[in-house]
Write a protein that holds these residues in place. Structure first.
Motif, PDB file in Angstrom:
ATOM      1  N   MET A   1       1.559  12.530  18.108  1.00 29.34           N
ATOM      2  CA  MET A   1       2.338  11.292  18.040  1.00 29.34           C
ATOM      3  C   MET A   1       3.236  11.339  16.803  1.00 29.34           C
ATOM      4  N   ARG A   2       4.401  10.719  16.931  1.00 33.57           N
ATOM      5  CA  ARG A   2       5.356  10.778  15.812  1.00 33.57           C
ATOM      6  C   ARG A   2       5.857   9.388  15.473  1.00 33.57           C
ATOM      7  N   THR A   3       6.153   9.217  14.222  1.00 33.46           N
ATOM      8  CA  THR A   3       6.747   7.958  13.779  1.00 33.46           C
ATOM      9  C   THR A   3       7.629   8.260  12.564  1.00 33.46           C
ATOM     10  N   THR A   4       8.382   7.265  12.133  1.00 38.56           N
ATOM     11  CA  THR A   4       9.217   7.483  10.949  1.00 38.56           C
ATOM     12  C   THR A   4       8.405   7.233   9.674  1.00 38.56           C
ATOM     13  N   ALA A   5       7.668   6.123   9.672  1.00 38.10           N
ATOM     14  CA  ALA A   5       6.847   5.809   8.498  1.00 38.10           C
ATOM     15  C   ALA A   5       5.439   5.449   8.956  1.00 38.10           C
ATOM     16  N   LEU A   6       4.468   5.896   8.190  1.00 29.75           N
ATOM     17  CA  LEU A   6       3.077   5.641   8.547  1.00 29.75           C
ATOM     18  C   LEU A   6       2.395   4.994   7.346  1.00 29.75           C
ATOM     19  N   ILE A   7       1.808   3.838   7.584  1.00 27.88           N
ATOM     20  CA  ILE A   7       1.130   3.110   6.492  1.00 27.88           C
ATOM     21  C   ILE A   7      -0.372   3.281   6.686  1.00 27.88           C
ATOM     22  N   VAL A   8      -1.059   3.685   5.636  1.00 33.28           N
ATOM     23  CA  VAL A   8      -2.523   3.802   5.709  1.00 33.28           C
ATOM     24  C   VAL A   8      -3.117   2.516   5.137  1.00 33.28           C
ATOM     25  N   GLY A   9      -3.745   1.704   5.978  1.00 36.06           N
ATOM     26  CA  GLY A   9      -4.432   0.506   5.502  1.00 36.06           C
ATOM     27  C   GLY A   9      -3.755  -0.785   5.918  1.00 36.06           C
ATOM     28  N   ALA A  10      -4.551  -1.669   6.535  1.00 42.41           N
ATOM     29  CA  ALA A  10      -4.034  -2.977   6.960  1.00 42.41           C
ATOM     30  C   ALA A  10      -4.677  -4.090   6.149  1.00 42.41           C
ATOM     31  N   GLY A  11      -4.638  -3.923   4.822  1.00 40.58           N
ATOM     32  CA  GLY A  11      -4.923  -5.042   3.929  1.00 40.58           C
ATOM     33  C   GLY A  11      -3.597  -5.767   3.713  1.00 40.58           C
ATOM     34  N   HIS A  12      -3.551  -6.679   2.750  1.00 38.38           N
ATOM     35  CA  HIS A  12      -2.300  -7.434   2.582  1.00 38.38           C
ATOM     36  C   HIS A  12      -1.149  -6.517   2.147  1.00 38.38           C
ATOM     37  N   ALA A  13      -1.475  -5.447   1.385  1.00 38.89           N
ATOM     38  CA  ALA A  13      -0.421  -4.569   0.878  1.00 38.89           C
ATOM     39  C   ALA A  13       0.237  -3.792   2.025  1.00 38.89           C
ATOM     40  N   GLY A  14      -0.578  -3.252   2.920  1.00 35.05           N
ATOM     41  CA  GLY A  14      -0.038  -2.516   4.063  1.00 35.05           C
ATOM     42  C   GLY A  14       0.751  -3.444   4.977  1.00 35.05           C
ATOM     43  N   LEU A  15       0.252  -4.660   5.158  1.00 31.49           N
ATOM     44  CA  LEU A  15       0.944  -5.608   6.043  1.00 31.49           C
ATOM     45  C   LEU A  15       2.284  -6.031   5.442  1.00 31.49           C
ATOM     46  N   ALA A  16       2.298  -6.270   4.132  1.00 27.88           N
ATOM     47  CA  ALA A  16       3.561  -6.663   3.481  1.00 27.88           C
ATOM     48  C   ALA A  16       4.593  -5.548   3.643  1.00 27.88           C
ATOM     49  N   MET A  17       4.152  -4.300   3.492  1.00 29.57           N
ATOM     50  CA  MET A  17       5.082  -3.174   3.659  1.00 29.57           C
ATOM     51  C   MET A  17       5.543  -3.094   5.109  1.00 29.57           C
ATOM     52  N   SER A  18       4.638  -3.332   6.045  1.00 29.17           N
ATOM     53  CA  SER A  18       5.004  -3.300   7.462  1.00 29.17           C
ATOM     54  C   SER A  18       6.118  -4.305   7.738  1.00 29.17           C
TER      55      SER A  18
END
Ligand SMILES: Cc1cc2nc3c(=O)[nH]c(=O)nc-3n(C[C@H](O)[C@H](O)[C@H](O)COP(=O)(O)OP(=O)(O)OC[C@H]3O[C@@H](n4cnc5c(N)ncnc54)[C@H](O)[C@@H]3O)c2cc1C
Length: 427
Positions: A1-18
């Protein structure tokens, strides 16, 4: 699977970046080993409330809209807040997906998980600053008859046997847990090292309000002389009690907690404490008063004096003239021990050479020393508030701009033109 950006972690920091990547139409996924808000769901004790007031949980495009802006969220409320945020921003979270390895490739990063492999041009490490409780090596010398707990294992006093409890560490976690255990009828001895005393309310306003209004929380990492030190200072002695009371060494001794110095060693089952308790307490009072001086100066310069109560100072910390320097852990008086000695991140799955000799990631304000890799959520990462929920928004806005620039300036690897490779078409 491919993506442009991958965030590790769905705490508030990962969600804010998302949210910020979505605003920039950067295709991304968020991989989370548990569920959204996993750390708050699985690693915190029952009675914990946020020590930041409700109004202060501001995330990009989302904030507190309830009737109690000055209250402090319980854990279920914190979890609901973050779950709701993930929904509102339609964060592309893949739950129960454990990142087991991140490696650099020609076109970006290869990310292995328990649910398949990913290739991504950008990786954002938002996996948390507090994954592993930091336990000193001397823990190995604790007699076996004593049950030891980390804050991540501790839920409530009923877990502990009746009898005395040694709590090691007097920052936010240590003082809060020491108070609740003492009130449960188990006598607490608290080993106190460096700590930061902080009143909950000052001149009638929450201390977080003062630090926010006076710009203290916005102080940038480039303005700090000793950044390594600023990134390692202990957490503030604060709690989010509904009655807005302060917690400090005086409030603990008032309910019977016994104070000793920093735990310096354990020999033949005897705990040895440093003789620095009085000095540590005096230093902490001094630093608190310096902060209050700065707040008073700001209030005066900004015409706030008339809106708030007059300046005042708090009673100095009271400590015994000669607190005990040792405690025989074999005597049976202490039945349990709680290590409130801090936390550290877990990068055991990160196979990119970006760690220094102390295991910390080399980065400049969250831009990691490896092209296309970013950090979120670490203490004083870009500004004093970086590790707080309230700090994630500004950091994510700035770092997502950097991500966009990085994507523009580096030629995309061959695979990005094959849009069918994207799991969800490129945003
Ligand atoms: C006891 C305590 C009290 C705190 N109180 C406050 C407070 O009152 N107010 C405040 O603003 N801040 C508070 N903080 C600080 C901070 O907000 C929290 O540490 C917060 O959880 C950090 O958010 P984060 O998104 O960076 O990390 P986390 O919330 O820890 O999120 C990281 C996520 O990454 C996931 N993850 C980790 N490794 C992997 C992997 N290999 N693969 C996939 N997923 C992975 C985890 O499961 C987790 O969900 C507190 C921290 C602690 C420890």
């Amino acid at each position: 699977m491919r993506t442009t950006a991958l965030i590790v972690g769905a705490g508030h920091a990962g969600l804010a970046m998302s949210r910020c990547l979505t605003e920039r139409s950067i295709h991304h996924v968020v991989l989370e080993r548990g569920e959204v808000a996993n750390s708050w769901k699985t690693e915190r004790w029952d009675s914990l409330r946020l020590l930041t007031p409700n109004w202060q949980s501001r995330l990009p495009g989302y904030g507190y809209a309830g009737a109690d802006p000055h209250g402090y969220r319980t854990m279920p409320e914190t979890i609901a807040f973050l779950e709701c945020y993930a929904q509102v921003i339609s964060a592309p979270v893949h739950t129960h997906t454990v990142v087991t390895s991140v490696r650099r490739t020609d076109g970006g990063y290869a990310v292995a998980t328990n649910r398949g492999d990913w290739q991504s041009r950008v990786v954002v490490l938002a996996s948390g600053a507090c994954n592993i409780p930091s336990i000193p090596a001397l823990a190995e010398s604790v007699p076996r008859a004593i049950a030891s707990f980390t804050p991540a294992q501790y839920r409530n006093p009923a877990q502990l046997e009746q009898g005395g409890v040694l709590v090691v560490g007097a920052s936010a976690t240590g003082v809060q847990i020491a108070e609740e255990i003492q009130r449960s009828g188990r006598p607490v001895t608290l080993a106190v090292g460096e700590h930061i005393r902080m009143p909950r309310l000052y001149r009638g306003r929450d201390i977080q309000w003062w630090m926010d209004a006076a710009g203290i929380l916005d102080q940038g990492y480039q303005e700090i002389e000793d950044l390594a030190r600023a990134r390692n200072v202990p957490s503030l002695q604060l709690a989010g009690y509904p009655d807005h009371r302060s917690i400090d060494l005086n409030s603990l001794t008032a309910i019977g907690v016994k104070l000793v110095g920093r735990l310096a060693g354990i020999r033949d089952g005897k705990a040895q404490f440093s003789g620095s308790l009085a000095n540590q307490a005096a230093l902490s009072d001094l630093k608190m008063n310096r902060l209050l001086d700065a707040i008073d100066a700001w209030a005066n310069a900004n015409g706030v004096d008339d809106e708030v109560q007059p300046p005042h100072r708090f009673e100095p910390t009271r400590v015994e003239a000669s607190p005990p320097l040792s405690l025989d852990l074999n005597r049976g008086e202490i039945r349990s021990l709680l290590w409130a000695t801090g936390y550290r991140p877990d990068y055991s799955w990160l196979h990119v050479p970006v760690l220094d000799r102390k295991g910390r990631i080399r980065h400049d304000g969250g831009v990691v020393d490896s092209p296309g890799m970013y950090l979120m959520g670490l203490q004083f990462m870009r500004r004093r508030k970086s590790a707080l929920i309230d700090g994630a928004g500004d950091d994510a806005r700035e770092l997502s701009a950097h991500v966009a620039g990085c994507l523009r300036s580096t030629p995309p690897p061959a695979y990005v033109n094959r849009s069918k490779d994207y799991e969800v078409g490129q945003a």
